[in-house]
Design an enzyme around this catalytic site. Structure first.
Site, short mmCIF file in Angstrom:
data_model
loop_
_atom_site.label_atom_id
_atom_site.label_comp_id
_atom_site.label_asym_id
_atom_site.label_seq_id
_atom_site.Cartn_x
_atom_site.Cartn_y
_atom_site.Cartn_z
N ASN A 102 -9.42 3.44 7.17
CA ASN A 102 -8.68 2.57 7.97
C ASN A 102 -9.12 2.47 9.41
O ASN A 102 -8.86 1.64 10.19
CB ASN A 102 -7.14 2.52 7.39
CG ASN A 102 -6.73 3.70 8.16
OD1 ASN A 102 -7.18 4.92 7.36
ND2 ASN A 102 -5.56 3.80 8.93
N CYS B 93 2.06 6.86 16.65
CA CYS B 93 3.05 7.34 17.89
C CYS B 93 4.09 7.40 17.20
O CYS B 93 4.70 6.38 16.41
CB CYS B 93 2.97 5.91 18.77
SG CYS B 93 3.89 6.04 20.23
N GLN C 272 -8.06 -1.01 2.43
CA GLN C 272 -9.09 -1.53 3.35
C GLN C 272 -10.08 -2.30 2.80
O GLN C 272 -11.00 -3.02 3.30
CB GLN C 272 -9.73 -0.67 4.41
CG GLN C 272 -8.53 -0.23 5.32
CD GLN C 272 -8.03 -1.15 6.52
OE1 GLN C 272 -8.73 -1.89 6.85
NE2 GLN C 272 -6.83 -0.93 6.92
N THR D 103 12.81 -6.37 -9.79
CA THR D 103 12.61 -8.05 -10.24
C THR D 103 11.40 -8.34 -9.23
O THR D 103 11.25 -8.08 -8.16
CB THR D 103 13.75 -8.66 -9.39
OG1 THR D 103 14.91 -8.41 -10.17
CG2 THR D 103 13.67 -10.40 -9.61
N GLY E 145 -1.77 -7.19 0.05
CA GLY E 145 -1.67 -8.58 0.18
C GLY E 145 -2.30 -8.70 1.72
O GLY E 145 -2.93 -9.44 2.11
N HIS E 146 -1.33 -8.04 2.61
CA HIS E 146 -1.53 -8.53 4.09
C HIS E 146 -2.92 -8.15 4.54
O HIS E 146 -3.33 -8.26 5.87
CB HIS E 146 -0.30 -8.23 4.80
CG HIS E 146 -0.51 -6.64 5.14
ND1 HIS E 146 -0.45 -6.26 6.42
CD2 HIS E 146 -0.05 -5.63 4.32
CE1 HIS E 146 -0.26 -4.75 6.29
NE2 HIS E 146 0.09 -4.37 4.92
N GLY F 7 0.86 -1.14 -0.13
CA GLY F 7 0.02 -0.17 -0.01
C GLY F 7 0.75 1.39 -0.01
O GLY F 7 0.47 2.11 -0.71
N THR F 8 1.92 1.25 0.69
CA THR F 8 2.72 2.55 0.72
C THR F 8 3.43 2.90 -0.49
O THR F 8 3.15 4.08 -0.86
CB THR F 8 3.91 2.28 1.79
OG1 THR F 8 3.07 2.24 3.35
CG2 THR F 8 4.69 3.55 2.07
#
Length: 409
Positions: A155, A337, A183, A241, A204-205, A68-69
Site C-alpha cells: 500500500n 502518526c 490495493q 446482519t 470496497g472503498h 480490509g481491517t
C-alpha cells in the site's frame, strides 16, 4: 483540489452509487423469511456470485466483512486459532515486514495474548518477499507453522509480490497462505482460484465501492475460527446482519473495476510515469521507492499502476504533506502518526532505508478520476514545496542544536 490519494480511498464509481442508492430505498433483512427478506437475500447472493465471477472464486468462498481491517483480522487470527486447535504445536506465524498494520498488529496481538511465535519475513530493497526467503523460513520446523500472510501489493511503495509462487511454496509444507489484496483488486489481474491463496482480503472503498464493506475470499476447505459470534451468517465464520445496500454497491464496483482495469491501468501507468519524470526533473535527488514497474508478475505489472512513492532528502514527510495541501494537492506519506507523533515508515525501514529517508517521503496515488492536469499541478508545486520544507528542516536543526547547547545536552 487535486486529489492524489486514491490508495487511501478512491471516489465511488457512478454505477456503484446508483445501485447502492436504489438498494437503500428498500427494506429487508437478508435473514428474514418474508418477502422483503427473501428479496434482500437474493440481492446478497447475486452480489456474491458477481464478486466470485469477477475474481475467480466460488460464490461459497465469498465471506462479507466490513472491510480490509476486519478481513485481515479474521484471516490471521481465525486461521491461526483453527490451525492451533487442530494441532497445538502449530503456533508460528510468518508475515512480511512490510504488511499493512491490520495484518502486523493482528499477528503481534496473537504473539502477546495467544502465545504465538511471530516471524517477520525479510523483504528485498523493493519491498518484495522473495520465494527463497519464504522457503527458508518454512523449512525451519514447518510442522509448527499455522499461517503465512504476504500482501498482494504494498500500500505504500506499490511493489507487487509473486503470490502464486509463494502460495505454492507454502502448500509444499502444508501451510495455508493469506494475502491482503486490498490495493490489488480492481487494479491488477487477481484470480483467487489460480493464485493458490487460501484467503484473500478486499475492501470496497479502494476500488470505487462504499466505505465499510469488504469481503474475505476463503477457500471452503480452510478452517477459520470466527472473531464474532451471533446469528451464524456467512458460513458461521462471520456473524452479523448484512448491510445489503453496501453489499450491492461493492459487487457493482468490483464488477466494473475489474472489467475496466486493463484500459484504466494503462492510462494510469502513463500518468504515473509522467508524474515521476516531472518530479525528478525539478528535484533531481528525489528517489522513487519500490519496484520500478518494468517487469511482469503473474501476468500483471510488478508495481501498482497508480503508485508513485518518492523520498526527498532533507525533508520531513508531514511537512511536505501540509505544504502540498496548501498548494491544493492532496497526497499522503508513508509515515504513520499516533497521538500526533510522526514515526518513520516501517515499510521503508524493512526495505533497508535509514530513518531520515523513511521520514521524508510522499506517496502520490492516482486512480480513475486522475488526469494529466493533476500531474501538471504536481510538477508546478513540488519544487517550491521541497525547497521550503528543506529550509524549515535546516532551521529546525539549527534551533535544536542551539537548545541543546543552552541546556548543556
Amino acid at each position: 483540489m487535486t486529489y492524489l490519494d486514491h490508495a487511501a480511498t478512491t471516489p465511488m464509481l457512478r454505477q456503484a452509487v446508483l445501485a447502492m442508492t436504489e438498494a437503500l430505498a428498500r427494506t429487508g433483512n437478508a435473514s428474514s423469511l418474508h418477502s422483503a427478506g427473501r428479496f434482500a437475500r437474493r440481492q446478497v447472493e447475486e452480489s456474491r456470485e458477481s464478486i466470485a465471477a469477477a475474481l475467480g472464486a466460488r460464490p461459497s468462498e465469498v465471506v462479507f466483512t466490513t472491510g480490509g481491517t476486519e478481513g485481515d483480522n479474521l484471516a490471521v487470527k481465525g486461521i491461526f486459532w483453527a490451525s492451533r486447535d487442530a494441532d497445538p504445536a502449530r503456533n508460528r506465524v510468518l508475515v512480511s515486514g512490510t504488511e499493512h498494520h491490520a495484518v502486523l498488529e493482528a499477528a503481534e496481538w496473537l504473539a502477546h495474548h495467544e502465545g504465538a511465535e511471530l516471524e517477520l519475513l525479510e523483504v528485498d530493497s523493493f519491498g518484495r518477499v522473495r520465494p527463497e526467503t519464504l522457503r527458508a523460513a518454512l523449512a525451519r520446523a514447518p510442522e509448527r507453522i499455522a499461517l503465512v500472510s504476504v500482501m498482494w501489493a504494498n500500500n505504500e511503495v506499490g511493489t507487487v509480490n509473486p503470490i502464486g509462487e509463494l502460495a505454492s511454496i507454502a502448500h509444499e509444507f502444508g501451510v495455508p497462505l493469506h494475502t491482503d489484496a486490498v490495493q490489488a483488486v480492481g487494479v491488477l489481474p487477481v484470480d483467487f482460484g489460480a493464485s493458490g491463496a487460501d484467503a484473500l482480503t478486499l475492501t470496497g472503498h479502494k476500488l470505487g465501492g462504499p466505505y465499510g464493506q469488504g469481503a474475505l475470499l476463503l477457500r471452503r476447505e480452510v478452517a477459520c475460527t470466527p472473531l464474532m459470534h451471533g446469528g451464524g451468517q456467512e458460513r458461521d465464520v462471520r456473524s452479523g446482519t448484512l448491510n445489503v445496500p453496501a453489499v450491492v454497491g461493492l459487487a457493482v464496483a468490483v464488477e466494473h473495476a475489474v472489467a475496466d482495469a486493463p484500459r484504466r491501468g494503462a492510462e494510469i501507468t502513463e500518468l504515473r510515469d509522467e508524474l515521476v519524470r516531472r518530479v525528478v526533473e525539478v528535484v533531481p535527488d528525489a528517489v522513487l521507492n519500490g519496484d520500478p514497474g518494468r517487469e511482469l508478475i503473474a501476468g500483471g505489472p510488478s508495481r501498482l499502476p497508480g503508485n508513485a512513492h518518492l523520498s526527498f532528502p532533507g525533508c520531513e514527510g508531514d511537512s511536505l504533506i501540509m505544504l502540498m495541501d496548501a498548494q491544493g494537492i492532496e497526497c499522503s506519506t508513508g509515515s504513520a502518526c499516533t497521538a500526533g507523533v510522526a514515526r518513520p515508515s516501517h515499510v521503508l525501514l524493512a526495505m533497508g532505508a535509514d530513518e531520515a529517508t523513511a521520514r521524508g517521503s510522499l506517496r502520490f496515488s492516482l486512480g480513475h478520476t486522475s488526469t494529466a492536469a493533476d500531474v501538471a499541478e504536481v510538477g508546478r508545486a513540488i519544487g517550491p514545496v521541497v525547497e521550503r520544507a528543506r529550509r524549515a528542516g535546516h532551521a529546525g536543526s539549527r534551533q535544536a542544536l542551539a537548545n541543546s547547547a543552552a541546556t548543556g545536552r
